[in-house]
Scaffold this motif. Structure first.
Motif, short mmCIF file in Angstrom:
data_model
loop_
_atom_site.label_atom_id
_atom_site.label_comp_id
_atom_site.label_asym_id
_atom_site.label_seq_id
_atom_site.Cartn_x
_atom_site.Cartn_y
_atom_site.Cartn_z
N ALA A 185 -12.24 -1.06 -10.74
CA ALA A 185 -10.82 -0.76 -10.51
C ALA A 185 -10.10 -0.47 -11.83
N TYR B 175 -9.36 -0.50 -0.06
CA TYR B 175 -10.04 0.20 -1.16
C TYR B 175 -10.54 -0.82 -2.19
N TRP B 176 -9.76 -1.87 -2.41
CA TRP B 176 -10.16 -2.95 -3.32
C TRP B 176 -11.45 -3.62 -2.81
N PHE C 262 -5.22 -1.60 0.82
CA PHE C 262 -5.87 -2.77 0.23
C PHE C 262 -7.39 -2.73 0.41
N SER D 167 -7.80 7.80 -5.36
CA SER D 167 -7.69 6.42 -4.90
C SER D 167 -7.61 5.49 -6.13
N ASP E 283 0.83 -1.21 0.00
CA ASP E 283 0.00 0.00 0.00
C ASP E 283 0.86 1.26 0.00
N TYR F 299 -0.60 -2.97 -6.19
CA TYR F 299 -0.53 -1.94 -5.16
C TYR F 299 -1.88 -1.28 -4.95
N SER F 300 -2.04 -0.63 -3.82
CA SER F 300 -3.26 0.14 -3.54
C SER F 300 -2.88 1.49 -2.97
N ASN F 301 -3.58 2.49 -3.42
CA ASN F 301 -3.36 3.85 -2.93
C ASN F 301 -4.72 4.41 -2.48
N THR G 202 -6.16 1.18 -7.36
CA THR G 202 -5.59 -0.11 -6.96
C THR G 202 -5.35 -0.97 -8.20
N VAL H 257 -4.86 -4.31 -7.67
CA VAL H 257 -5.16 -5.66 -7.17
C VAL H 257 -6.03 -6.41 -8.18
#
Length: 236
Positions: free
Chosen positions: A204, A135-136, A133, A221, A103, A128-130, A223, A225
């Motif tokens: 996403a 958020y996914w 995780f 935001s 993250d 990755y997540s911004n 991601t 993933v």
């Protein structure tokens, strides 16, 4: 007399031929075994090295795909140190794919972006997540358009969606994605009739495709993933 003997010989010859056929069938090679062995050999293996020690491993290890061996490990490492850890694991055993899952959190732009580049230089893939995780997970229930949302608000959002199902996600202490929670993530969305996981992938990807990726640390935001989940689904 000769004719009679000839008939007897023909009958005995046919008997012998039948017995030989039976024996050849009995000792014929089992053609099914090589096929089974080939199936075993074709099983792929994916190593998923996660920053989170609980959330991400408890999520990815619940994917049950017979043709794929998934090993998701939580390390407690982040950005560059996580990529180094992935390199260490990958040197101990051969995997078909190695993924780094981490993250943005409060890490510097440089450390986050450098970790992505270093992972790619090692031929690892990145999910990755911004900012994080979770958020996914939100994208399974809500068509969030990718605008800023601080991770401190993620847990509250998730539990708003889970409340009608009697499920609670404790993102501060246990940080475990339970079997029931995972079933909801994999289940059908009542409004659209589509699988939630399919919706999350679509959402996403839509958000990701709008961005230029010159500075992933600034792309909140978002991601990636969804790329890893799509890869897992290829083997299902």
């Amino acid at each position: 007399m000769k004719t009679k003997n000839k008939k007897i010989e023909q009958i005995e010859s046919r008997k012998k031929h039948k017995e030989q056929l039976k024996l050849s069938r009995k000792f014929a090679p089992n053609l099914e075994r090589p096929i089974a062995n080939l199936a075993e050999k074709s099983t792929k293996s994916i190593l998923i090295v996660c920053e989170g020690e609980k959330t991400e491993p408890s999520y990815f290890n619940q994917f049950e795909i017979p043709s794929l061996t998934i090993k998701a490990v939580g390390t407690g490492h982040n950005t560059i140190s996580l990529v180094n850890k992935a390199e260490e694991f990958a040197s101990q055993k051969k995997y078909d794919q190695v993924w780094c899952v981490f993250d943005k959190d409060d890490f510097s732009e440089r450390s986050f972006n450098d970790a992505i580049q270093k992972a790619l230089s090692k031929k690892f893939k990145v999910a990755y997540s911004n900012q994080s995780f979770e958020y996914w997970l939100i994208l399974h229930f809500n068509d969030h358009q990718g605008g800023r949302m601080h991770r401190d608000d993620y847990n509250k959002k998730i539990n708003t969606y889970l409340k009608p199902f009697g499920v609670v996600y404790d993102g501060k202490r246990s940080k475990i994605i339970t079997e029931h929670f995972f079933e909801l993530l994999s289940g059908i969305d009542e409004k659209t009739g589509e699988k939630r996981i399919k919706l999350a992938i679509k959402r996403a990807k839509t958000i990701y495709d709008k961005l230029d990726h010159k500075n992933p640390a600034k792309e909140e935001s978002s991601t990636t993933v969804f790329r890893l989940v799509k890869e897992l689904q290829k083997y299902a």
